[in-house]
Design an enzyme around this catalytic site. Structure first.
Site, PDB file in Angstrom:
ATOM      1  N   GLU A  51       0.814  -1.221   0.000  1.00 39.35           N
ATOM      2  CA  GLU A  51       0.000   0.000   0.000  1.00 39.35           C
ATOM      3  C   GLU A  51       0.844   1.266   0.000  1.00 39.35           C
ATOM      4  O   GLU A  51       0.451   2.272  -0.593  1.00 39.35           O
ATOM      5  CB  GLU A  51      -0.946   0.020   1.205  1.00 39.35           C
ATOM      6  CG  GLU A  51      -2.054  -1.016   1.155  1.00 39.35           C
ATOM      7  CD  GLU A  51      -1.691  -2.331   1.822  1.00 39.35           C
ATOM      8  OE1 GLU A  51      -2.574  -3.189   1.967  1.00 39.35           O
ATOM      9  OE2 GLU A  51      -0.491  -2.487   2.186  1.00 39.35           O
ATOM     10  N   PHE A 113     -12.091  -6.889  13.679  1.00 45.77           N
ATOM     11  CA  PHE A 113     -10.948  -7.334  12.890  1.00 45.77           C
ATOM     12  C   PHE A 113     -10.550  -6.267  11.885  1.00 45.77           C
ATOM     13  O   PHE A 113     -11.374  -5.748  11.136  1.00 45.77           O
ATOM     14  CB  PHE A 113     -11.296  -8.636  12.170  1.00 45.77           C
ATOM     15  CG  PHE A 113     -10.181  -9.160  11.309  1.00 45.77           C
ATOM     16  CD1 PHE A 113      -8.994  -9.603  11.875  1.00 45.77           C
ATOM     17  CD2 PHE A 113     -10.311  -9.214   9.927  1.00 45.77           C
ATOM     18  CE1 PHE A 113      -7.957 -10.075  11.077  1.00 45.77           C
ATOM     19  CE2 PHE A 113      -9.293  -9.696   9.129  1.00 45.77           C
ATOM     20  CZ  PHE A 113      -8.103 -10.123   9.701  1.00 45.77           C
ATOM     21  N   GLN A 114      -9.286  -5.907  11.897  1.00 44.20           N
ATOM     22  CA  GLN A 114      -8.714  -4.902  10.997  1.00 44.20           C
ATOM     23  C   GLN A 114      -9.453  -3.561  11.071  1.00 44.20           C
ATOM     24  O   GLN A 114      -9.600  -2.856  10.082  1.00 44.20           O
ATOM     25  CB  GLN A 114      -8.689  -5.416   9.554  1.00 44.20           C
ATOM     26  CG  GLN A 114      -7.677  -6.551   9.357  1.00 44.20           C
ATOM     27  CD  GLN A 114      -7.453  -6.920   7.906  1.00 44.20           C
ATOM     28  OE1 GLN A 114      -8.332  -6.726   7.066  1.00 44.20           O
ATOM     29  NE2 GLN A 114      -6.298  -7.472   7.602  1.00 44.20           N
ATOM     30  N   LYS A 163     -17.990  -0.284   5.302  1.00 45.51           N
ATOM     31  CA  LYS A 163     -18.290  -1.341   4.338  1.00 45.51           C
ATOM     32  C   LYS A 163     -19.777  -1.418   4.000  1.00 45.51           C
ATOM     33  O   LYS A 163     -20.152  -1.672   2.844  1.00 45.51           O
ATOM     34  CB  LYS A 163     -17.806  -2.694   4.861  1.00 45.51           C
ATOM     35  CG  LYS A 163     -17.987  -3.818   3.846  1.00 45.51           C
ATOM     36  CD  LYS A 163     -17.297  -5.104   4.240  1.00 45.51           C
ATOM     37  CE  LYS A 163     -17.459  -6.150   3.140  1.00 45.51           C
ATOM     38  NZ  LYS A 163     -16.716  -7.398   3.435  1.00 45.51           N
ATOM     39  N   MET A 467      24.184   9.728   3.310  1.00 46.63           N
ATOM     40  CA  MET A 467      24.039  11.052   3.919  1.00 46.63           C
ATOM     41  C   MET A 467      24.236  10.983   5.431  1.00 46.63           C
ATOM     42  O   MET A 467      24.861  11.877   6.025  1.00 46.63           O
ATOM     43  CB  MET A 467      22.666  11.648   3.590  1.00 46.63           C
ATOM     44  CG  MET A 467      22.515  13.087   4.051  1.00 46.63           C
ATOM     45  SD  MET A 467      23.707  14.223   3.287  1.00 46.63           S
ATOM     46  CE  MET A 467      22.870  14.604   1.754  1.00 46.63           C
TER      47      MET A 467
END
Length: 558
Positions: A51, A113-114, A163, A467
Site C-alpha cells: 500500500e 478485525f482490521q 463497508k 548522507m
C-alpha cells in the site's frame, strides 16, 4: 438512478476525470474492487506490491501531471500502510485523495478485525478527511474531497467509507465536477505598489522560488518578472523547474546543499523576493542570520506561511501567477549590470566540482542529463542521491523533478516513478536511488515488471547510508553507528528475480552505454552503479549555521 455504493465510488472517480488508480485490495474494500472489475474498461487499476507503494505512485502521478492522484486501501494495516505516503504528499502540497474502507458502522469502536480509526490517525497529516457512514453522503463527500485536494494550496484528503455503505444502494445523479477557479485574493493595491517601490529602490535584487510557483502554474510569469527586475534566481528542492535551470540567471539550489553562489548571493542581496516557498530550515540555516542584509517580499497562497519561519518586510497572500502578472503589468524595466556581474563572478569562482578520476554519483547524473538533453522526468529517493540529482541535473520545466522534500521519505521514488510514467507515458522516467533507500521498497520492481512499466531505476550503491555517514564523518568523529550496509545483497539478481533487466556498472566508461541501453529497452530496468563509500555531497552548511558559512572539501582541507 439507484446503484450500489461501490459503483457510486467509481462513478464519482470517473466524474472527476480519474483514469488511473493505485491500490491493494482487502476484506472491507472488496465491494469497491468488485466495481472496479465491472468498470475495468473505463478506469485503470494498478495493483502495487504494498500500500505504501500505491500512495507514492498516486503522489508521483499527481506531481507529473498536476492532476489529483488516487490510491485505495482496505481497513486496518492496509490503511495505516498509506500513512507515510499521505504525509509525504501533504508536506509537499500535492493533491492526493486516499480512499479507504472500514468495518460496518455497527462494528466501529469494538476492536473489530482490521479496524483502525484511520481518520483519527491521519488528521494531523491531511488537509481534510472524512468518514462516510450514510449512503446519501457518499457522492457529495467524494466530490468535496477532490475539490479540497485541488483548491488553494493543494494537499492530501482521506475518505474512509464503512463497508455497509459500499454494499447499500442509493440514488446517484451524475454531476459535472465543479470547476476550481483560480482563487481571487483581494490584496490591497497599496501592497502591489509597495512591492514595486521596494523593487525600484533595490540595487541587488534576488529571486528565490519554491514549489508554490509550480502549483500555481506561474513559470511564464516568473520568467517575465525575473527579466523585468534583472535579477538572479535560486530555487528550493521543490521549486526545481519553475525557472529554467539552463538559464544564465539561474544560480542553483539554495540552502544546506545549495551552491555557494546562491547562498552567498542571497546573503549579499538587498532585496529577496520569495515566490511560493515556505522558508524550510534546510533552506534558511540559522534564521536569525538569513538574508540579513535584505528586505524580504514573500508571495504565498497560504497566509499561515507569512512570517511563520522568517520575518518579512512585505507579505502578499494570493495566487503566485496572478500576483506576478499584476507586478509585471506595472513594473518598469530594471537594470542591475554590476550585480549580475558579481553573481557571474561567484559562479565562475565556485562551480560545483567532484573527483573526475573515479565513478561518482555526480558523474552518473551528468551523463543522464547529457543522454536526455535535460528533458527526462527525474524521480529520486532521499539523501545523497537526491541532492546530487538536484545539483547536477538542470531542470528546464515544471514537474520534471519528483522527490519527497518536506518529509524526506526514503523508499519514495520507485513507486513515484511508476506513477509519473503512467501520468506521462511519452516521457523518459528515471528514479535515482541510493542503496539504503532502494532496499526499502524495491518490492515495487515486481509491480513494474508485472505491468511492464518502462522506468529506469538507477542505484548509486556505496554500501552505506551515505548522507547519514556523511554527517557521522563530519560531526560525529567517524562513529559509523548502523550506517554500514556492506552485506551480501545482490541488487542485480534481486531485480532479475523480480522480473526486471539489470546492469551493473563499475567504471566511468560503462555509464553511457548502460544509460543508452536502458533508454532503448522497452521495460523496467535497474542500473546499479558501484561508487565509493565516502563520496560526499558538497557544498554543505553545518546544521544551525548561517547559509553564507557554506563549505566544501577545499575549505575542509584548508
Amino acid at each position: 438512478m439507484e446503484m450500489k455504493g461501490s459503483d457510486i465510488v467509481v462513478e464519482c472517480l470517473l466524474e472527476q476525470g480519474v483514469d488511473t488508480v493505485f491500490g491493494y485490495p482487502g476484506g472491507t474494500i472488496l465491494e469497491i474492487y468488485d466495481s472496479l472489475y465491472k468498470y475495468q474498461d473505463k478506469i485503470n487499476h494498478i495493483l502495487t506490491s504494498h500500500e505504501q507503494g500505491a500512495s507514492h505512485a498516486a503522489d508521483g502521478y499527481a506531481r507529473a501531471t498536476g492532476k489529483v492522484g488516487v490510491c485505495l486501501a482496505t481497513s486496518g494495516p492496509g490503511a495505516t500502510n498509506l500513512v507515510t505516503g499521505i504525509a509525504t504528499a501533504q508536506m509537499d502540497s500535492i493533491p492526493l485523495v486516499a480512499i479507504t474502507a472500514n468495518q460496518a458502522v455497527s462494528l466501529l469502536g469494538k476492536d473489530s478485525f482490521q479496524e483502525v480509526d484511520i481518520a483519527g490517525v491521519t488528521m494531523p497529516i491531511t488537509k481534510h478527511n472524512f468518514i462516510v457512514k450514510k449512503i446519501e453522503d457518499l457522492a457529495p463527500t467524494i466530490r468535496k474531497a477532490f475539490q479540497i485536494a485541488k483548491e488553494g494550496r493543494p494537499g492530501a484528503v482521506l475518505v474512509d467509507i464503512t463497508k455497509d455503505v459500499t454494499i447499500k444502494k442509493g440514488d446517484y445523479k451524475p454531476q459535472v465536477p465543479e470547476v476550481i477557479e483560480r482563487r481571487s485574493y483581494t490584496y490591497p493595491t497599496e501592497t502591489i505598489k509597495k512591492a514595486i517601490q521596494m523593487i525600484e529602490k533595490s540595487e541587488r535584487p534576488f529571486v528565490f522560488v519554491g514549489g508554490g510557483a509550480i502549483a500555481a502554474g506561474a513559470s511564464e510569469e516568473l520568467k517575465e518578472f525575473v527579466e523585468k527586475i534583472d535579477a538572479p534566481v535560486a530555487d528550493s528542492l521543490m521549486g526545481k523547474g519553475a525557472y529554467d535551470g539552463t538559464n544564465p540567471r539561474y544560480t542553483g539550489m539554495l540552502g544546506m546543499h545549495g551552491t555557494k553562489t546562491s547562498n552567498l548571493g542571497v546573503s549579499r542581496c538587498d532585496l529577496l523576493i520569495v515566490v511560493g516557498a515556505r522558508f524550510s530550515d534546510r533552506v534558511t540555516g540559522n534564521t536569525a542570520k538569513f538574508a540579513r542584509n535584505a528586505k524580504i517580499i514573500h508571495i504565498d497562497v497560504d497566509a499561515a506561511e507569512i512570517n511563520k519561519n522568517v520575518a518579512v518586510d512585505l507579505g502578499i497572500v494570493g495566487d503566485a501567477k496572478s500576483i506576478l502578472g499584476a507586478l509585471n503589468l506595472l513594473l518598469a524595466q530594471q537594470n542591475h549590470p554590476q550585480w549580475l556581474k558579481e553573481i557571474r563572478g561567484l559562479k565562475e569562482q565556485f562551480p560545483l566540482t567532484y573527483n573526475p578520476d573515479i565513478l561518482t554519483g555526480p558523474y552518473v547524473i551528468e551523463q543522464i542529463e547529457a543522454m536526455t538533453d535535460s528533458n527526462a522526468i527525474i524521480c529520486t529517493e532521499v539523501g545523497q542521491n537526491q541532492m546530487w540529482a538536484a545539483q547536477y541535473y538542470h531542470f528546464r520545466r515544471p514537474r520534471q523533478l519528483i522527490t519527497s522534500g518536506g518529509l524526506g521519505t526514503m523508499g519514495y521514488g520507485l513507486g513515484a516513478s511508476m506513477g509519473a510514467k503512467y501520468g506521462k507515458p511519452d516521457q523518459v522516467v528515471f528514479n535515482i536511488a541510493g542503496d539504503g533507500c532502494f532496499r526499502m521498497n524495491l518490492n515495487e520492481l515486481a509491480t513494474a515488471s508485472r505491468y511492464n512499466v518502462p522506468i529506469i531505476q538507477v542505484v548509486l550503491n556505496n554500501h552505506v547510508l551515505g548522507m547519514v555517514r556523511q554527517w557521522q564523518t563530519l560531526f560525529y568523529d567517524k562513529r559509523y553507528s548502523a550506517t554500514i550496509l556492506n552485506d551480501k545483497v545482490d541488487f542485480c539478481k534481486v531485480a532479475e528475480g523480480l522480473g526486471c533487466k539489470a546492469i551493473r556498472v563499475t567504471k566511468k566508461e560503462e555509464v553511457l552505454p548502460a544509460i543508452q541501453e536502458a533508454i532503448d529497452y522497452n521495460g523496467p530496468i535497474v542500473i546499479e552503479c558501484i561508487i565509493q563509500e565516502d563520496d560526499k555531497v558538497f557544498p554543505m552548511v553545518a546544521p544551525g549555521a548561517p547559509i553564507d558559512e557554506v563549505f566544501d572539501e577545499n575549505d575542509i582541507s584548508e
